[in-house]
Design a protein around this motif. Structure first.
Motif, short mmCIF file in Angstrom:
data_model
loop_
_atom_site.label_atom_id
_atom_site.label_comp_id
_atom_site.label_asym_id
_atom_site.label_seq_id
_atom_site.Cartn_x
_atom_site.Cartn_y
_atom_site.Cartn_z
N LEU A 1252 -4.49 -2.79 3.93
CA LEU A 1252 -3.16 -2.27 3.59
C LEU A 1252 -2.82 -2.57 2.13
CD1 LEU A 1252 -1.10 -3.21 6.77
CD2 LEU A 1252 -1.77 -0.93 6.04
N MET A 1253 -3.14 -3.78 1.68
CA MET A 1253 -2.84 -4.12 0.29
C MET A 1253 -3.62 -3.21 -0.66
SD MET A 1253 -3.32 -7.69 -1.77
CE MET A 1253 -3.03 -7.71 -3.54
N ALA A 1254 -4.90 -2.95 -0.33
CA ALA A 1254 -5.71 -2.09 -1.18
C ALA A 1254 -5.14 -0.68 -1.24
CB ALA A 1254 -7.15 -2.07 -0.67
N LEU A 1255 -4.69 -0.16 -0.10
CA LEU A 1255 -4.09 1.18 -0.11
C LEU A 1255 -2.87 1.22 -1.01
CD1 LEU A 1255 -4.32 2.23 3.65
CD2 LEU A 1255 -5.73 3.02 1.76
N GLY A 1256 -2.09 0.13 -0.99
CA GLY A 1256 -0.93 0.10 -1.88
C GLY A 1256 -1.32 0.05 -3.33
N LEU A 1257 -2.37 -0.71 -3.65
CA LEU A 1257 -2.79 -0.80 -5.05
C LEU A 1257 -3.26 0.56 -5.57
CD1 LEU A 1257 -4.74 -4.18 -4.91
CD2 LEU A 1257 -2.59 -3.74 -6.09
N ASN A 1258 -3.79 1.39 -4.71
CA ASN A 1258 -4.22 2.73 -5.12
C ASN A 1258 -3.15 3.78 -4.90
OD1 ASN A 1258 -6.74 2.27 -6.24
ND2 ASN A 1258 -7.78 2.28 -4.26
N GLY A 1259 -1.94 3.35 -4.52
CA GLY A 1259 -0.82 4.28 -4.45
C GLY A 1259 -0.66 5.02 -3.15
N HIS A 1260 -1.43 4.66 -2.11
CA HIS A 1260 -1.37 5.44 -0.86
C HIS A 1260 -0.26 4.98 0.08
CE1 HIS A 1260 -4.84 7.85 -1.67
NE2 HIS A 1260 -5.61 6.80 -1.83
N LEU A 1261 0.27 3.78 -0.12
CA LEU A 1261 1.31 3.31 0.80
C LEU A 1261 2.65 4.00 0.57
CD1 LEU A 1261 0.89 -0.50 1.48
CD2 LEU A 1261 0.08 1.45 2.76
N ARG A 1262 2.74 4.81 -0.47
CA ARG A 1262 3.97 5.59 -0.66
C ARG A 1262 4.18 6.57 0.49
NH1 ARG A 1262 2.67 5.39 -6.42
NH2 ARG A 1262 1.28 7.16 -6.15
N THR A 1263 3.09 6.94 1.17
CA THR A 1263 3.21 7.88 2.28
C THR A 1263 3.42 7.19 3.62
OG1 THR A 1263 0.82 7.89 2.65
CG2 THR A 1263 1.69 9.47 1.06
N LEU A 1264 3.41 5.85 3.65
CA LEU A 1264 3.57 5.13 4.93
C LEU A 1264 5.01 5.25 5.39
CD1 LEU A 1264 1.99 3.37 6.94
CD2 LEU A 1264 2.79 1.38 5.69
N SER A 1265 5.18 5.70 6.61
CA SER A 1265 6.54 5.93 7.13
C SER A 1265 7.26 4.60 7.34
CB SER A 1265 6.48 6.70 8.44
OG SER A 1265 5.88 5.92 9.45
N PHE A 1266 8.59 4.66 7.33
CA PHE A 1266 9.39 3.45 7.46
C PHE A 1266 9.19 2.82 8.85
CE2 PHE A 1266 13.32 0.94 7.55
CZ PHE A 1266 13.23 0.35 6.30
N MET A 1267 9.01 3.67 9.85
CA MET A 1267 8.80 3.14 11.20
C MET A 1267 7.48 2.40 11.30
SD MET A 1267 10.04 2.60 14.09
CE MET A 1267 11.53 3.55 13.88
N SER A 1268 6.45 2.90 10.62
CA SER A 1268 5.16 2.21 10.64
C SER A 1268 5.27 0.86 9.94
CB SER A 1268 4.10 3.07 9.96
OG SER A 1268 3.96 4.32 10.61
N VAL A 1269 6.02 0.81 8.86
CA VAL A 1269 6.23 -0.47 8.18
C VAL A 1269 6.92 -1.46 9.12
CG1 VAL A 1269 7.44 -1.59 6.27
CG2 VAL A 1269 6.36 0.63 5.91
N TYR A 1270 7.90 -0.97 9.84
CA TYR A 1270 8.61 -1.84 10.78
C TYR A 1270 7.65 -2.37 11.85
CZ TYR A 1270 11.49 -3.03 14.83
OH TYR A 1270 12.02 -3.66 15.91
N LYS A 1271 6.79 -1.51 12.36
CA LYS A 1271 5.86 -1.94 13.42
C LYS A 1271 4.89 -2.99 12.91
CE LYS A 1271 6.03 2.28 16.21
NZ LYS A 1271 5.28 3.45 16.71
#
Length: 2033
Positions: A1252-1271
């Protein structure tokens, strides 16, 4: 009267059958209170019973409807769209494809009307939209009479739940939003997008042909749907226009600009200026159209039509409408004002002129509509919110809520205040305004005749006048209102309308006609208000679906656009003997053997027949069946017209039967198209329409009209002559006799030689019956095919010229001076002559020249125009047969004509004018240019003028001719062309060609001489191309690689999976072995499963071809295989002890293995595009050992080791896998991320946290939905929270995103209010959150955040167990975050000055008494910690690191001396004892950050960082030999440790500043220091400093040198890393987990992203590197005390792609190429290592140049095309380059020896006259070379005659020269010129090509044409010259006859054969001879005095070339022979005088 073009076909909607077969909608579920299911089905079936006598299909009634529209492929419009794409590329090159601020005129260009008349237009296709109840059928295709039942169409069916109310076609702009419009405008495939709109009772649906669909809900009942230029208009049902129980009128007209936009009310602006919504129920929209902004409405109160113009609403109107919505004003004001304004026009009769209002789009900040309480609404509810919808996603829009709430009960206006449950909504502003511009004038018309129009359309007639037509069906009137200025903003409508009697009418837009059904039932054609003709239609007498010969006037023929391939029905066949002779064409043609009803009619109807018997079609040799009159009458009464498309429309009869008819075109051939366009330029509108009426009637009489091309031309000719008053007497037959001499045989002219080999295009067909075969309709072209001709035909054609002149005395002409066009004869003749000259310039029209020449020649004789007569005879010598005719038009006739001055100058010749331009003659009349007639002539004159004389004289050689009052005045002029004055001439040529919209294919159609001149100029541009231009520019100069570069700004992804069937193009991630069709590459045996299987790339092989360093790196970073344990069992050692020894060794090796994922993540960074359907496989982190001999597996079982030792390594393993995913991956969305979540196993959860951290570093976590973050967060997993918080923060870096701030604040106590609930949050999660805050607010200098972070640096422990462990990490991270927030800001932010950040940070750095705590948590820390006891002073061991780095980042590159002084290392032993040695490392780093500009890579700066005063006490090697007694007062350990740390800090500064630069000075400095440090352990220095200090500083040095060479793969650094990595085992106790971490991170840096990335040097990147490589590495795998391990991956934020990756555009393979760069401030280029390589920092460069001898040069310059390079580097995309001819790549020819051998041929300036085929084989890899060699020059096994051998040798010369010089595109020019030279019978055009080239080459030296083969061309010139001299000698007698008389006598001409006559006139043209030249020369004596003749000719100002020709003729005639050399010497001597 005219007949239809094809037999009428019975029309049945195609969708009807489809709809009948369609299952329809599903049964709707019933409500609970309704019947049970079974009863419901039965009831439904009973309700659907139809007991009518006819079936449901036969009487559809109101259940079905359909519409038909034309699909027209407009080639000119497609060219305009291509030009538009170029402009868009130019405009968006700076901002990329995300630009949304482009002007609307580029995204939606205005529709420009075509100025060519509708002549050669063909119906391409039709599409039909059929609606039947719930089913919509969308089909495309044209009904064909031969295939009525079996047609295959493109078909789509749609079904709605409720019955469809409206369905219509949509234009493309409605579907495309603004951003999508840009992408679509750039995409050429988007041109063909079509869409439909379907509206049922609930919603509006839009379906596109590409599969897209949209849904828009409707909140009000719609009574009608209208399509406009700006989108859709929704007309609300007038019965629902009032809120129930109240008199509040609601808006009735809404606009929708996109399917996903809201429906906005439309503002109506009346003629008096009053503005308001259209609320009147009496207003009804009558007409709109998709390509216009006019709206026609009907006012039922005043019974008048009025027209309004749609436009964008202005902000002032928005404000005015919102303010004037008071109750009384809404009810009374606008209504009364509107009524007055529309009725006021009744008295005046004037038309208010449309004001030029602003079309600016509305702004978003003009929502000032504070008039909510005017209606008694609450303050929060504005009325504009009531008018429409606020959000589709809400449960109910404000409008529906308001209407529902009001309709529930009766209430007063006051009660509306109580509507508190209506949610406040944003007010919907209007988008469009309808501005009133015209009201119908009904003065004098009785009131009862006022009615609403049933149909309206906009019509443009054949002369460019535009009308608004509306039909009053009840009154049988068609009203036509003239529109003036329709295309411009100044639109005016005429006051009075013209009226036509019409029961129905439809507009035929493309034909510029109106089909009118008059009250008697006849079909009439009008253009404007002028009647063209009546249309004769054969009605169906019997209700048979298929037309038969008994009831049709002609056989069924295919549509022009859909040629019939099937044979005719068998029952229509007749014997061939009957049909063949009658039709006059070869009897093998199948279409003419059918019996036609018109076979008994005359083949040619007189043009002046006014009436035609209605029953004439009944003539038939077969008795028809008796039909009753009533039946016939019912079938004959046409009731209405519908569905016009192109030239087709449908007739609806009273019985319900429908016929589809096709109206004929004006003509079928392009020659007549050009002739009609020419006439339009010179005739007045009245004259032109009279001509069109006459021609249309003559061209299409009822009867057989399948003319051959000759027949159609003769018909046109006779029509035009009749209108000019030059008609033949009726008793003379102008048939066969005339045709024999009027249509000269073309084989002797422009069709080529007698054999196929001699023809220029390889075709042996005669062109005598084709006017350009490609433009002829297919059904006719078949019968004129030359394959059916025989040798007898050919011989007959050859003998035609020897026949006696026909019709010389047999014609008697009469001149009708009262004819319509008699006065215009000079203008018509002159314009047609200009057309004739223009057609000479296009090879496609060569076949049409004889027809026009014959016609013009006759007119020239009639008007006694000698120069014109000679002009045509030179082109066609056969015409000299007709010079004996008497002229018809004398001086008395000429006096009555207009425009005589046009004919008082010699005949204009375009080739002669070109020769004058090349030579540069000044006293030449300008060539006349007539717009739309000889555009090609002007183009060629301008191009040649630009090449010869530059842009100053571009318009000197031509002049524009405008005939006043001509039709053309009604059409817009073409825009002017502009070129850059100071550009090189070749670049000006490019600009001119682009402005003329000419492509390379168009240039190839130029005459050969002009083609050569233009091609030479383009070749100059090819060698030095302009930079930063459009794709079309580079395609023009044949630089495909530059054209590919022009597309780089729109690149969205550079890599991807190769698609099946496409060319495989290599990119930066392509494997070394290209993919194959099989699965061998995926065999498990070949995969190591180490997550680096994709690292064997072609790129790395190209960069490092000579060694195995990449394989070595892969071996060093492999963590998925057991490690080899090489421990020998010593004698006497027990097995148990030996196993323990092995496990200890394994434990030591595990420390190294656990750090490998960090290096692997760097190595594989962004190297994968995952497939969305596959889950990502993570490599296992193997901590097992393996014995090398026995192969047994060794595990750690006997020794103790930490239980959670693998936790953080697993996290790093997940990060490494996630970092492989490229940011360009398209489908990494929330679903895919959750799809990859592990289901079981704790290690997998740890790895997923890192993932998950790597996806964020490459900019992909911008598409992660708020509900998935909550889970994720709700599980409270520490590692997952760390990875997720850091990843989301990195993805939103610098954005200050509110949601992310809230997310991080939950995990940070300091950001929560004091009353917040205490949460038990792990320390590592808090550290991650505080780092996330720094990333999120990076560079923002946000006061609150800075204050909180400053406080957190000094956060005390406690009060209980909180903040008791790893406090150093928290404080240090808070300092780093504060540094990020204030990065580079220094003391400039005014909002931070009162915080006194520098002082506080200095206090935290050096210590002092504790200060009171502030902030929201101050109450919490009143009690001391129970765990940690701290004194009254600040604990600088905790706070100093963070504060030091915070100061460094805050004052980055500020040069602040005061702050830098704080960081100065102590220069005395006493002060040195006050500072921890490792703090000196951080202070040195901070000092370097502050004084960034002072950091130097050399050793002098490096050594100067250590204080000179302390250097004497160092135990350095160069001090050891000196006698220095030890001073016991000196702390050698402190000084040594300080030295090591300060040196490490200075090295780190060098690494940061020169990261990614590969600076060799820095390399030498750092390498020497590393070697010194490696020697320290064995020296006193190491003993003093301690091995741990030396090791930690050595790691910092290693990181530093790797930073400098990031991405370079430097082999020497790799050796150092490999040595340091080998230090494993008990003998190296100081080598910790952190050492291995630093070593492998250094290794990863060297090969960053598989060699594709390097490190950026921006301030943000430097800060990220400081966070990632914080010089305090962990001791063991769980050590996070000083620095959170997860932060080590923040280096990704500093990564930058700067890889220059060349690719060969011909092979699509990566290649090697030499490149150079020009740095800022430098004057010379610097050569870089061979590409692929990493470029220096782009900000330091001015130019990047590919200067490789094997490739064409490519230059990227900062001011021109720099954006292309930036985009290519950002996407790691390959940069295409083109290989030079004869060169091999560096891989095939590393030393360039083979290339140099091939280039020795290319460097020769002279021509090689003897060629070896083997030389050409070296170029076989080039495009087209091999094919040309094998097909044209390979003659093995063939016996060739000497002429054939000569020809082969000469062709090989041309081919060799084109290939060797890398100019294959010159080969067509050379071959064409060679064809001109070697023709057996040259013609005038061949002569002109040689003359033009001779003039072009003689105007300058040979050296001035280095780009063309002058010697070869001179060879061809000599061949032609020799042929002319031979012809002169042989034909001296005919030439003497020509030179001695005024004109050749026809009786003499008959004695000369056709070929000799042709040759003689070629000689006359070649030597510029004129009649009467030898009139005064006495040749009877046989002796000639040449000297006297010389002086005589000189006196006549004859040119040397002409004198030489005359001398040759006289020499041949004379008895006393003068040698040729003497004649030439005399001629040129006299010519030069």
């Amino acid at each position: 009267m005219i007949a239809v073009a094809e037999p009428p076909l019975e029309f049945v909607p195609r969708g009807r059958q489809t709809s009948a077969e369609h299952p329809g909608p599903h049964d709707q579920p019933m409500a609970r209170h309704q019947l049970p299911t079974t009863e419901h089905l039965l009831l439904q079936r009973l309700q659907n019973v139809n007991i009518s006598s006819a079936g449901e299909d036969c009487t559809p009634g109101g259940q079905e409807s359909w519409s038909v529209r034309e699909l027209y492929d407009d080639y000119e419009a497609s060219e305009e769209r291509a030009a538009l794409r170029c402009k868009l590329t130019e405009r968006t090159k700076r901002c990329g494809p995300q630009a949304t601020t482009l002007p609307n005129r580029l995204l939606n260009p205005p529709v420009v009307r075509r100025v060519e008349p509708m002549c050669d237009y063909m119906v391409n296709n039709e599409e039909e939209l059929y609606v039947n109840r719930n089913t919509v059928v969308w089909t495309q295709g044209v009904n064909d009479d031969d295939d009525t039942d079996n047609g295959v169409y493109r078909r789509m069916c749609f079904t709605t739940d409720t019955p469809v109310r409206f369905a219509c076609f949509l234009n493309r702009s409605f579907v495309r939003g603004r951003l999508a419009q840009l992408k679509a405008a750039v995409d050429p495939n988007d041109d063909h997008l079509t869409a439909i709109c379907v509206m049922d009772q609930d919603a509006l649906r839009v379906y596109c042909s590409n599969g897209e669909d949209f849904l828009a809900n409707l909140d009000f009942p719609v009574s009608q749907l209208w399509q406009t230029k700006y989108g859709l208009l929704l007309e609300k049902d007038s019965s629902n226009a009032l809120i129930s129980h109240m008199s509040i009128p609601m808006p009735r007209l809404f606009s929708m600009s996109h399917p996903l936009h809201e429906a906005c009310p439309v503002v109506l602006k009346t003629s008096t200026g009053s503005t308001g919504y259209m609320t009147e129920p009496e207003y009804t929209v009558v007409f709109t159209t998709e390509d216009s902004d006019l709206v026609m409405l009907y006012d039922a109160k005043f019974c008048k039509h009025f027209v309004a113009r749609l436009r964008k609403v202005t902000p002032e109107e928005v404000n005015y409408v919102s303010q004037q919505m008071e109750l009384g004003q809404t009810l009374m004001g606008p209504r009364s004002m509107a009524g007055n304004s529309f009725s006021s026009t009744k008295q005046t009769g004037a038309t208010p002129k449309a004001t030029n209002l602003s079309f600016a789009a509305r702004t978003t900040n003009t929502t000032t509509m504070g008039m909510g309480n005017h209606f008694g609404l609450s303050q929060s509810q504005s009325f504009s919110g009531v008018l429409g919808q606020s959000n589709r996603a809400s449960l109910g829009t404000p409008l529906s809520q308001l209407q529902n709430s009001i309709s529930q009960q009766s209430m007063s206006v006051k009660d509306m205040r109580k509507l508190t449950h209506v949610k406040p909504a944003k007010p919907i502003e209007p988008e469009l305004c309808m501005e009133h511009i015209w009201t119908e004038n009904t003065y004098g018309t009785q009131r009862e005749f006022c009615e609403m129009a049933t149909r309206a359309f906009i019509h443009t007639d054949l002369v460019g006048q535009t009308f608004l037509c509306y039909l009053l069906a009840r009154s049988c009137r068609l009203q036509l209102v003239r529109l003036t200025g329709y295309e411009s903003g100044e639109l005016q409508l005429s006051t009075l309308a013209s009226t036509l009697a019409a029961k129905d009418a439809v507009g035929l837009q493309r034909m510029h006609m109106i089909a009118v059904l008059d009250p008697s039932g006849s079909l009439l054609l009008y253009t404007g208000t002028v009647l063209i003709s009546k249309v004769h239609i054969t009605p169906f007498l019997a209700p048979t679906p298929i037309p038969t010969p008994l009831v049709t006037p002609m056989a069924a023929a295919a549509s022009p656009s859909v040629p019939s391939a099937s044979p005719a029905p068998s029952h229509v066949k007749t014997p061939m003997s009957a049909a063949g002779p009658a039709s006059g064409i070869p009897s093998g043609s199948s279409s003419f053997v059918e019996v036609r009803r018109s076979s008994l009619l005359p083949t040619k109807a007189p043009g002046d027949v006014a009436a035609f018997e209605e029953e004439l079609h009944m003539l038939s040799p077969i008795q028809p069946q008796p039909v009753s009159y009533t039946q016939r009458q019912a079938h004959n009464v046409c009731k209405s017209l519908r569905d016009p498309a192109g030239n087709r429309l449908t007739l609806v009869y009273a019985t319900g039967r429908m016929l589809r008819i096709a109206l004929p075109f004006l003509n079928d051939t392009r020659l007549l198209t050009r002739c009609v366009a020419t006439l339009r330029q010179v005739l007045s509108p009245t004259q032109f329409l009279d001509f069109v009426i006459r021609w249309y009637s003559d061209r299409n009489p009822p009867g057989s009209r399948n003319y051959s091309i000759e027949q159609e031309w003769l018909l046109f000719r006779s029509t035009l002559l009749a209108l000019m008053g030059l008609t033949a007497a009726p008793d003379v037959d102008a048939g066969e006799n005339y045709a024999r001499c009027a249509t000269p045989p073309l084989h002797t002219q422009f069709g080529g030689g007698a054999t196929a080999a001699e023809s220029s295009n390889g075709s042996s067909c005669s062109s005598s019956s084709t006017l350009g075969g490609q433009d002829e309709p297919k059904k006719r072209r078949i019968y004129n095919d030359c394959d059916d001709f025989t040798d007898d035909d050919w011989e007959f054609l050859l003998l035609q010229t020897t026949l006696a002149p026909c019709g010389a005395d047999g014609h008697s002409y009469s001149v009708n001076i009262g004819a319509l066009l008699f006065q215009m004869i000079p203008a018509i003749f002159f314009s047609l002559h200009l057309l004739y000259e223009d057609l000479k310039l296009d090879a496609d029209f060569y076949g049409a020249l004889p027809y026009l020449a014959t016609f013009l020649h006759q007119l020239a004789i009639d008007m006694q125009l000698e120069s014109y007569v000679l002009h045509y005879i030179l082109d066609f010598p056969e015409l000299s047969n007709r010079t004996g005719k008497l002229s018809l038009l004398g001086a008395e006739h000429g006096a009555m004509m207009l425009h005589q001055e046009l004919l008082r100058v010699p005949a204009p010749s375009v080739f002669a004018q070109l020769e004058h331009i090349i030579v540069g003659e000044e006293e030449v009349m300008p060539y006349t240019f007539l717009e739309c007639v000889n555009e090609r002539s002007r183009i060629l004159l301008q191009l040649v003028s630009l090449v010869a004389h530059g842009h100053e004289r571009l318009n000197y050689w031509w002049q524009l001719l405008e005939i006043p009052g001509a039709v053309q005045a009604n059409f817009t002029r073409r825009s002017k062309r502009n070129i850059t004055a100071d550009a090189p001439r070749s670049h000006q040529m490019l600009q001119l060609l682009l402005a003329m919209r000419l492509t390379r294919r168009d240039i190839e159609r130029f005459p050969a001489a002009v083609h050569l001149i233009v091609a030479e100029a383009l070749e100059e541009a090819r060698l030095s191309p302009p930079m930063g231009c459009s794709m079309a520019t580079y395609e023009l100069i044949l630089r495909p690689e530059l054209a590919a570069h022009a597309q780089l700004p729109f690149l969205e992804t550079s890599t991807g999976q190769p698609h099946c069937g496409r060319v495989y193009k290599e990119d930066s991630l392509s494997a070394r072995c290209p993919p194959t069709g099989g699965l061998e590459t995926d065999a498990p045996a070949q995969l190591r499963r180490d997550d680096m299987d994709n690292m064997d790339t072609k790129l790395l092989r190209l960069r490092f071809p000579d060694d195995m360093r990449v394989d070595e790196v892969r071996r060093l970073l492999n963590s998925s295989e057991p490690v080899v344990i090489e421990v020998q069992q010593a004698p006497g050692t027990s097995d148990h002890e030996f196993i323990e020894e092995q496990e200890k060794q394994l434990f030591a090796l595990c420390a190294r293995t656990m750090t490998l994922p960090l290096g692997r993540g760097m190595f594989t960074l962004r190297t994968m595009l995952p497939r969305p359907s596959e889950s990502l496989v993570m490599p296992k982190l193997c901590l097992l050992g393996k014995e090398p001999v026995k192969g047994t597996t060794i595990e750690m079982q006997q020794i103790e080791f930490p239980a959670n030792m693998q936790m953080w390594p697993s996290f790093h393993n997940g990060v490494a896998t996630g970092l492989k995913i490229s940011p360009q991956a398209q489908d990494v969305d929330s679903n895919w991320i959750v799809y990859n979540k592990p289901k079981t196993h704790s290690h997998n959860a740890l790895e997923h946290a890192g993932f998950l951290m790597a996806l964020g570093l490459n900019g992909h976590l911008r598409t992660l939905s708020f509900m998935s973050v909550y889970k994720y967060l709700v599980k409270c997993d520490e590692m997952t929270n760390v990875g997720l918080l850091l990843g989301i923060s990195a993805a939103h870096r610098g954005t200050m995103d509110t949601k992310t701030t809230k997310l991080l604040s939950v995990h940070l106590e300091a950001l929560l209010p004091a009353t917040a609930m205490e949460l038990d949050i792990p320390q590592s999660t808090q550290v991650a959150a505080i780092m996330g805050i720094g990333l999120l607010y990076q560079g923002s200098a946000k006061r609150h955040i800075a204050e909180v972070l400053l406080q957190e640096i000094g956060r005390p422990p406690g009060p209980e167990m909180e903040n008791s462990i790893e406090r150093e990490s928290y404080a240090m991270t808070a300092g780093l975050s504060l540094g990020l927030v204030t990065l580079g800001q220094g003391e400039s932010p005014a909002g931070l000055r009162d915080l006194q950040l520098p002082d506080t940070l200095h206090y935290y750095m050096v210590g002092g008494v504790k200060r009171p705590i502030s902030g929201s948590q101050k109450e919490k820390y009143r009690l001391a910690s129970f765990q940690v006891r701290e004194g009254d002073t600040v604990n600088i061991d905790v706070t100093a690191p963070g504060a030091t780095l915070a100061l460094g980042l805050m004052f980055f590159n500020s040069g602040n001396a005061a702050i830098a002084e704080w960081m100065q290392p102590p220069d005395s032993r006493y002060l040195l004892d006050m500072v921890r040695p490792d703090f000196l490392l951080l202070r040195t780093i901070s000092r370097g950050l502050i004084q960034w500009e002072n950091v130097q890579p050399n050793n002098a700066w490096f050594q100067a960082q250590f204080p000179r005063a302390l250097r004497a006490h160092l135990k350095l090697p160069f001090y050891e030999n000196e006698y220095a007694p030890e001073d016991h007062d000196v702390d050698y350990e402190a000084i040594s440790q300080a030295y090591c740390n300060i040196m490490a800090g200075a090295a780190f500064c060098i690494g940061l500043k020169y990261a990614g630069t590969e600076n060799m000075v820095a390399f030498a400095t750092l390498r020497s220091v590393i070697k010194d440090f490696l020697r320290f352990p064995s020296r006193p220095m190491g003993e003093c400093a301690g091995r741990t200090t030396v090791e930690s500083c050595l790691m910092v040095l290693l990181i530093s040198i790797s930073l400098v060479f990031a991405g370079s793969g430097n082999c020497e650094i790799l050796r150092i890393i490999r040595f340091l990595r080998s230090r494993v085992g008990p003998q190296y106790p100081h080598i910790t987990y952190g050492s291995h971490m630093a070593i492998h991170m250094s290794l990863g840096l060297l090969f960053l992203g598989a060699g594709r990335f390097t490190i950026s040097q921006t301030p943000e990147s430097v800060a990220a590197l400081v966070c990632a490589f914080f010089p305090k590495f962990p001791i063991h795998s769980n050590d996070n005390r000083y620095h959170l391990q997860a932060l080590r991956h923040l280096y990704v934020l500093a990564v930058e792609p700067r890889l220059f990756l060349p690719r060969d555009i011909d092979t699509n393979k990566l290649c090697l190429a030499n490149i150079s760069v020009l740095e800022v401030g430098a004057t010379e280029l610097r050569r870089l290592p061979i590409a692929p390589c990493i470029l220096p920092v782009l900000s330091s460069l001015q130019q990047v140049v590919v200067d490789d001898e094997n490739y064409w040069p490519v230059c990227f310059e900062r001011s021109r095309n720099w954006h292309q390079l930036e985009r290519a580097l950002a996407m790691s995309a390959p940069i295409d380059i083109k290989k030079r001819t004869g060169c091999l790549s560096h891989l095939e020819d590393p030393d360039r020896l083979k290339s140099m051998l091939a280039q020795t041929l290319t460097m020769e300036q002279s021509i090689c006259w003897q060629i070896d085929m083997n030389d050409l084989q070296q170029f076989a890899s080039e495009r087209m070379v091999k094919q040309f060699l094998s097909r044209c020059l390979d003659t093995k096994g063939t016996d060739l005659s000497p002429p054939e051998l000569m020809k082969r040798h000469q062709v090989m010369l041309l081919f060799y020269n084109a290939v060797v010089k890398d100019r294959m595109h010159f080969l067509p020019v050379y071959l064409t010129l060679y064809d001109h030279v070697t023709k057996s019978m040259p013609n005038n055009i061949d002569v002109w090509q040689m003359k033009l080239i001779d003039a072009y080459l003689s105007r300058s030296q040979e050296s001035e044409h280095p780009l063309i083969s002058v010697e070869l061309i001179q060879m061809m010139q000599e061949l032609f010259k020799q042929e002319m001299e031979d012809s002169t000698r042989e034909l001296c007698l005919p030439l003497r006859e020509f030179l001695s008389r005024k004109r050749l006598d026809p009786s003499y001409v008959t004695t000369v054969s056709g070929p000799d006559l042709q040759r003689a006139f070629c000689v006359i043209n070649y030597y510029n001879l004129l009649p009467n030249m030898l009139n005064g020369v006495d040749l009877s004596t046989g002796t000639v005095n040449y000297l006297r003749l010389m002086y005589e000719f000189r006196r006549l100002n004859l040119g040397a070339h002409t004198i030489f020709g005359l001398m040759k003729i006289l020499q041949s005639l004379a008895t006393e022979v003068v040698t040729l050399d003497e004649a030439a010497l005399l001629a040129y001597t006299m010519g030069d005088q």
